[in-house]
Design a protein around this motif. Structure first.
Motif, PDB file in Angstrom:
ATOM      1  N   THR A  40       0.851  -1.179   0.000  1.00 23.21           N
ATOM      2  CA  THR A  40       0.000   0.000   0.000  1.00 23.21           C
ATOM      3  C   THR A  40       0.889   1.232   0.000  1.00 23.21           C
ATOM      4  O   THR A  40       1.965   1.236   0.610  1.00 23.21           O
ATOM      5  N   ASN A  41       0.446   2.262  -0.710  1.00 21.99           N
ATOM      6  CA  ASN A  41       1.182   3.526  -0.801  1.00 21.99           C
ATOM      7  C   ASN A  41       2.664   3.303  -1.084  1.00 21.99           C
ATOM      8  O   ASN A  41       3.515   3.566  -0.255  1.00 21.99           O
ATOM      9  N   PHE A  42       2.955   2.819  -2.266  1.00 15.42           N
ATOM     10  CA  PHE A  42       4.341   2.497  -2.595  1.00 15.42           C
ATOM     11  C   PHE A  42       4.826   3.313  -3.788  1.00 15.42           C
ATOM     12  O   PHE A  42       4.024   3.842  -4.564  1.00 15.42           O
ATOM     13  N   THR A  43       6.142   3.404  -3.917  1.00 23.05           N
ATOM     14  CA  THR A  43       6.794   4.112  -5.016  1.00 23.05           C
ATOM     15  C   THR A  43       7.932   3.246  -5.526  1.00 23.05           C
ATOM     16  O   THR A  43       8.721   2.728  -4.737  1.00 23.05           O
ATOM     17  N   ILE A  44       8.018   3.103  -6.859  1.00 21.47           N
ATOM     18  CA  ILE A  44       9.110   2.364  -7.481  1.00 21.47           C
ATOM     19  C   ILE A  44       9.918   3.351  -8.316  1.00 21.47           C
ATOM     20  O   ILE A  44       9.368   4.024  -9.195  1.00 21.47           O
ATOM     21  N   TYR A  45      11.199   3.467  -8.018  1.00 24.54           N
ATOM     22  CA  TYR A  45      12.108   4.329  -8.761  1.00 24.54           C
ATOM     23  C   TYR A  45      12.973   3.466  -9.670  1.00 24.54           C
ATOM     24  O   TYR A  45      13.470   2.429  -9.243  1.00 24.54           O
ATOM     25  N   GLU A  46      13.178   3.906 -10.899  1.00 24.38           N
ATOM     26  CA  GLU A  46      14.054   3.197 -11.822  1.00 24.38           C
ATOM     27  C   GLU A  46      15.104   4.193 -12.320  1.00 24.38           C
ATOM     28  O   GLU A  46      14.775   5.222 -12.897  1.00 24.38           O
ATOM     29  N   PHE A  47      16.366   3.854 -12.082  1.00 28.12           N
ATOM     30  CA  PHE A  47      17.471   4.748 -12.437  1.00 28.12           C
ATOM     31  C   PHE A  47      18.278   4.175 -13.591  1.00 28.12           C
ATOM     32  O   PHE A  47      18.339   2.973 -13.776  1.00 28.12           O
ATOM     33  N   ASN A  48      18.919   5.056 -14.339  1.00 32.03           N
ATOM     34  CA  ASN A  48      19.906   4.660 -15.340  1.00 32.03           C
ATOM     35  C   ASN A  48      21.165   5.482 -15.093  1.00 32.03           C
ATOM     36  O   ASN A  48      21.289   6.135 -14.055  1.00 32.03           O
ATOM     37  N   ASP A  49      22.091   5.501 -16.037  1.00 28.83           N
ATOM     38  CA  ASP A  49      23.353   6.224 -15.855  1.00 28.83           C
ATOM     39  C   ASP A  49      23.158   7.733 -15.732  1.00 28.83           C
ATOM     40  O   ASP A  49      23.978   8.427 -15.140  1.00 28.83           O
ATOM     41  N   HIS A  50      22.070   8.254 -16.307  1.00 30.70           N
ATOM     42  CA  HIS A  50      21.833   9.699 -16.315  1.00 30.70           C
ATOM     43  C   HIS A  50      20.947  10.175 -15.179  1.00 30.70           C
ATOM     44  O   HIS A  50      20.726  11.363 -15.036  1.00 30.70           O
ATOM     45  N   GLY A  51      20.415   9.277 -14.391  1.00 33.41           N
ATOM     46  CA  GLY A  51      19.559   9.663 -13.284  1.00 33.41           C
ATOM     47  C   GLY A  51      18.243   8.914 -13.284  1.00 33.41           C
ATOM     48  O   GLY A  51      18.147   7.788 -13.764  1.00 33.41           O
ATOM     49  N   LEU A  52      17.203   9.574 -12.784  1.00 30.41           N
ATOM     50  CA  LEU A  52      15.888   8.960 -12.669  1.00 30.41           C
ATOM     51  C   LEU A  52      15.286   8.740 -14.048  1.00 30.41           C
ATOM     52  O   LEU A  52      15.158   9.661 -14.840  1.00 30.41           O
ATOM     53  N   GLU A  53      14.924   7.501 -14.338  1.00 32.93           N
ATOM     54  CA  GLU A  53      14.338   7.153 -15.634  1.00 32.93           C
ATOM     55  C   GLU A  53      12.814   7.093 -15.547  1.00 32.93           C
ATOM     56  O   GLU A  53      12.120   7.750 -16.314  1.00 32.93           O
ATOM     57  N   THR A  54      12.283   6.302 -14.624  1.00 33.03           N
ATOM     58  CA  THR A  54      10.837   6.203 -14.445  1.00 33.03           C
ATOM     59  C   THR A  54      10.498   6.193 -12.961  1.00 33.03           C
ATOM     60  O   THR A  54      11.319   5.819 -12.122  1.00 33.03           O
ATOM     61  N   LEU A  55       9.271   6.593 -12.691  1.00 34.20           N
ATOM     62  CA  LEU A  55       8.767   6.621 -11.330  1.00 34.20           C
ATOM     63  C   LEU A  55       7.340   6.084 -11.380  1.00 34.20           C
ATOM     64  O   LEU A  55       6.546   6.507 -12.229  1.00 34.20           O
ATOM     65  N   LEU A  56       7.027   5.156 -10.508  1.00 33.15           N
ATOM     66  CA  LEU A  56       5.696   4.557 -10.463  1.00 33.15           C
ATOM     67  C   LEU A  56       5.194   4.610  -9.032  1.00 33.15           C
ATOM     68  O   LEU A  56       5.822   4.059  -8.135  1.00 33.15           O
ATOM     69  N   LYS A  57       4.064   5.298  -8.827  1.00 34.70           N
ATOM     70  CA  LYS A  57       3.449   5.395  -7.506  1.00 34.70           C
ATOM     71  C   LYS A  57       2.047   4.800  -7.596  1.00 34.70           C
ATOM     72  O   LYS A  57       1.375   4.959  -8.614  1.00 34.70           O
ATOM     73  N   THR A  69      -0.385  -5.724 -10.301  1.00 35.16           N
ATOM     74  CA  THR A  69      -1.668  -5.043 -10.457  1.00 35.16           C
ATOM     75  C   THR A  69      -1.688  -3.888  -9.470  1.00 35.16           C
ATOM     76  O   THR A  69      -1.203  -4.025  -8.343  1.00 35.16           O
ATOM     77  N   MET A  70      -2.220  -2.743  -9.918  1.00 35.61           N
ATOM     78  CA  MET A  70      -2.182  -1.536  -9.094  1.00 35.61           C
ATOM     79  C   MET A  70      -3.494  -0.786  -9.176  1.00 35.61           C
ATOM     80  O   MET A  70      -4.229  -0.918 -10.143  1.00 35.61           O
ATOM     81  N   SER A  71      -3.747   0.030  -8.163  1.00 36.90           N
ATOM     82  CA  SER A  71      -4.899   0.919  -8.202  1.00 36.90           C
ATOM     83  C   SER A  71      -4.433   2.334  -7.870  1.00 36.90           C
ATOM     84  O   SER A  71      -3.512   2.523  -7.075  1.00 36.90           O
ATOM     85  N   HIS A  72      -5.087   3.317  -8.495  1.00 39.15           N
ATOM     86  CA  HIS A  72      -4.753   4.732  -8.351  1.00 39.15           C
ATOM     87  C   HIS A  72      -3.262   4.966  -8.584  1.00 39.15           C
ATOM     88  O   HIS A  72      -2.524   5.352  -7.693  1.00 39.15           O
ATOM     89  N   LEU A  73      -2.842   4.712  -9.822  1.00 40.42           N
ATOM     90  CA  LEU A  73      -1.419   4.781 -10.113  1.00 40.42           C
ATOM     91  C   LEU A  73      -1.041   6.068 -10.839  1.00 40.42           C
ATOM     92  O   LEU A  73      -1.843   6.661 -11.551  1.00 40.42           O
ATOM     93  N   ASN A  74       0.201   6.489 -10.615  1.00 42.99           N
ATOM     94  CA  ASN A  74       0.833   7.624 -11.284  1.00 42.99           C
ATOM     95  C   ASN A  74       2.172   7.131 -11.814  1.00 42.99           C
ATOM     96  O   ASN A  74       2.976   6.593 -11.069  1.00 42.99           O
TER      97      ASN A  74
END
Length: 170
Positions: A40-57, A69-74
């Motif tokens: 619940t209420n989680f954040t996934i950060y994905e980094f590459n060599d240049h910095g933050l690539e994707t963010l999933l909340k 599977t997720m609900s109310h995602l950004n």
């Protein structure tokens, strides 16, 4: 006992078996897939060599063997010149493809916006597509249609049954 009486007795016995005996009524449980874990209420950060690539909340998520599977995602994608934001009420993330359902909104940093009820975003090819009705906004311009395919690498949009309202520059 003659042979006729024997067969009549056997026949009556079979009829009684078929009419009086009922098969066992077994109840089978429906298989329900159990998630490996839930968050619940989680954040996934994905980094590459240049910095933050994707963010999933997301407000709630479940990890299964082959998908999330997720609900109310950004979702935020920072891999192109414009940062893209995607929101949806529900979603499934599997094999670098994000399936989005219920009130999907795609917003690009320069103001380009898509709204639809369901959509698919391919993370590798950077293609956002929907086969349902959509609304697209850019500044005061508005486009509606029945299907959309947006390639953010080539910056090309394809759609069907388009109705457009736009402001002419003076």
């Amino acid at each position: 006992m003659n042979i006729t009486n024997f067969f009549i007795t056997v026949f009556i016995g079979f009829v009684m078996i078929f009419t009086l005996f009922k098969p066992l009524d077994r109840k089978y449980e429906k298989f329900v897939e159990t998630p490996l874990f839930e968050l619940t209420n989680f954040t996934i950060y994905e980094f590459n060599d240049h910095g933050l690539e994707t963010l999933l909340k997301a407000d709630k998520g479940s990890r299964f063997k082959d998908r999330y599977t997720m609900s109310h995602l950004n979702y935020a994608d920072n891999t192109r010149s414009y940062i893209s934001y995607i929101t949806a009420k529900d979603g499934v993330y599997k094999d670098d493809i994000l399936h989005l359902y219920n009130k999907v909104v795609y917003i690009r940093e320069d103001g380009l916006t898509f709204q639809s009820q369901d959509a698919v975003y391919n993370k590798k090819s950077k293609i956002f597509k929907t086969d349902s009705d959509f609304i697209m906004f850019l500044n005061k311009d508005k486009v509606t249609g029945t299907s959309l395919r947006y390639n953010s690498i080539k910056r090309k949009i394809q759609s069907k049954n388009v109705v457009m309202q736009y402001q002419l520059k003076e």
